[in-house]
Motif scaffolding. Sequence first.
Motif, mmCIF file in Angstrom:
data_model
loop_
_atom_site.group_PDB
_atom_site.id
_atom_site.type_symbol
_atom_site.label_atom_id
_atom_site.label_comp_id
_atom_site.label_asym_id
_atom_site.label_seq_id
_atom_site.Cartn_x
_atom_site.Cartn_y
_atom_site.Cartn_z
ATOM 1 N N SER A 148 0.865 -1.174 0.000
ATOM 2 C CA SER A 148 0.000 0.000 0.000
ATOM 3 C C SER A 148 0.902 1.225 0.000
ATOM 4 O O SER A 148 2.056 1.163 0.434
ATOM 5 C CB SER A 148 -0.899 0.039 1.236
ATOM 6 N N LEU A 192 2.241 -6.804 10.936
ATOM 7 C CA LEU A 192 1.817 -6.949 9.546
ATOM 8 C C LEU A 192 2.903 -6.554 8.553
ATOM 9 O O LEU A 192 2.807 -6.898 7.371
ATOM 10 C CB LEU A 192 0.581 -6.074 9.286
ATOM 11 N N LEU A 193 3.907 -5.860 9.010
ATOM 12 C CA LEU A 193 4.818 -5.155 8.116
ATOM 13 C C LEU A 193 6.130 -5.891 7.881
ATOM 14 O O LEU A 193 6.696 -6.473 8.795
ATOM 15 C CB LEU A 193 5.117 -3.783 8.721
ATOM 16 N N TRP A 226 3.745 -5.099 3.047
ATOM 17 C CA TRP A 226 3.131 -5.943 4.073
ATOM 18 C C TRP A 226 3.560 -7.399 3.921
ATOM 19 O O TRP A 226 3.930 -7.845 2.829
ATOM 20 C CB TRP A 226 1.607 -5.897 3.953
ATOM 21 N N GLN A 267 -3.430 -11.086 3.777
ATOM 22 C CA GLN A 267 -4.430 -10.258 3.106
ATOM 23 C C GLN A 267 -5.573 -9.840 4.026
ATOM 24 O O GLN A 267 -5.926 -8.664 4.104
ATOM 25 C CB GLN A 267 -4.992 -11.006 1.902
ATOM 26 N N VAL A 313 -4.358 -7.356 6.689
ATOM 27 C CA VAL A 313 -4.026 -6.051 6.113
ATOM 28 C C VAL A 313 -5.299 -5.298 5.741
ATOM 29 O O VAL A 313 -5.437 -4.099 6.032
ATOM 30 C CB VAL A 313 -3.104 -6.225 4.891
ATOM 31 N N GLU A 314 -6.241 -5.976 5.101
ATOM 32 C CA GLU A 314 -7.509 -5.331 4.740
ATOM 33 C C GLU A 314 -8.228 -4.809 5.974
ATOM 34 O O GLU A 314 -8.834 -3.728 5.942
ATOM 35 C CB GLU A 314 -8.399 -6.311 3.993
ATOM 36 N N LEU A 338 -6.300 -1.524 7.110
ATOM 37 C CA LEU A 338 -6.215 -0.357 6.236
ATOM 38 C C LEU A 338 -7.183 0.765 6.599
ATOM 39 O O LEU A 338 -6.802 1.945 6.538
ATOM 40 C CB LEU A 338 -6.416 -0.784 4.776
#
Length: 441
Positions: free
Chosen positions: A305, A331-332, A362, A366, A369-370, A373
């Motif tokens: 992102s 997450l990173l 990331w 998925q 992360v979603e 965000l």
Amino acid sequence: MDIAHRRIGQPASEYKTREYNWAGNLGYRQERLERPTGVDALREIVAAASSVRALGSRHSFNDIADTTGTLVSLEHLPADISVDGAGRTVSVGAATRYGELAAELQRQGFALGNLASLPHISVAGAVATATHGSGNGNGNLATAVAAIEFVTASGDLRTARRGEDPDFEGMVVNLGALGIMTRLTLDVEPSFPVRQDAYTDLPWARVLDRFEEVTGAAYSVSLFTDWAGDTVSQAWLKSRTSADDGAPAAEAFFGGTRAEEPLHPVPGMSPVNCTQQLGVPGPWSDRLAHFRLAFTPSSGAELQSEYLVGSEHALAAIDAVRSLAPKLAPLLQISEIRTMAADRLWLSGNYGRSGIGLHFTWKPLQAEVEAFLPELESSLAPFAARPHWGKLFTGQAGPLERLYPRLEDFRALAGAWDPQGKFRNGFLERTVFAPAASPAS
């Protein structure tokens, strides 16, 4: 909102195709996949299709290239790189990768003004999404475009040129909504050497206190961080120099220490696929990108992102992200902070303002992360953060309309070029063409 059609780990049998993006987090849903070998064949395909999108080098992390109709890969169209030395331009096939173009330009004694971190991306895909490199004085890659050749919805071939078409600034960062780009003409300059020096562990306090000096210390500066702790983990400085400038860089840089061995931005990864560091001068084509064309930067097991913020909000936006470090960390893989100059391209993240890019690489998580965000985007909302069009974000057309002053003009332009909506898809309907919600009464 379900940003992607296939989350990592879902079986391919659930989809109509085995075609995926580079990261593997999205499976394309097309009924047909065409690979024309010439522009005339492409024109026939587009004219006959009811819905069509172009597939580039697949480095987008969302569904910007997806369609349930016809998907067209331009990978077999010729690169046909043609340099006009007198006019300082190069004409190139849309699917050509920047690394291939850079090598040929260097061979002929010319250069592009900048490159993105990956040389593996296609020229058309990078331009259409306003992909960028770094440097206080450097515009994104789309700002180098002098002309574009499109296949329009009717199958006709049309060329738009800077200085001739009044809406040219709306045609460059086009998200694939105007047609399929087949060739682009880019500005070039004489070749120049670059050296790349890296520093580690820069105290945040020093970086933020003298941020413009830090980012202006070289032709291109990248700051890498995991947002935790009191230091920026790495600073990469790419400096235009002379071919014989092999002098050691300064031992310290705003409190950071000069790296004595090559680095990879992601901790623990081998730097073998990174471009030459340690201050060794070399061609721009081998230094301005972070990674070498001959190597795949990683396995692709990542998500990305990015949000672009005006220079006046840079420090506040950085502080806002730092406050999220405890939630970011699990997450990173790594974040990168880069700078870009202002431009006049309607859908550019730097339209009307210089600024910074806050980039997030990331882990391949998925769903997680979603879920995160919206909180990240909410923290950046006060700073009018514009999302990178090719990466994961949750923005809708209504909020985006407030971020892009020329979005309504772009809608009109796309309507004139493609009145039947042949090039539209779910991504465009969601982000560009959906009507803004009415204010609550």
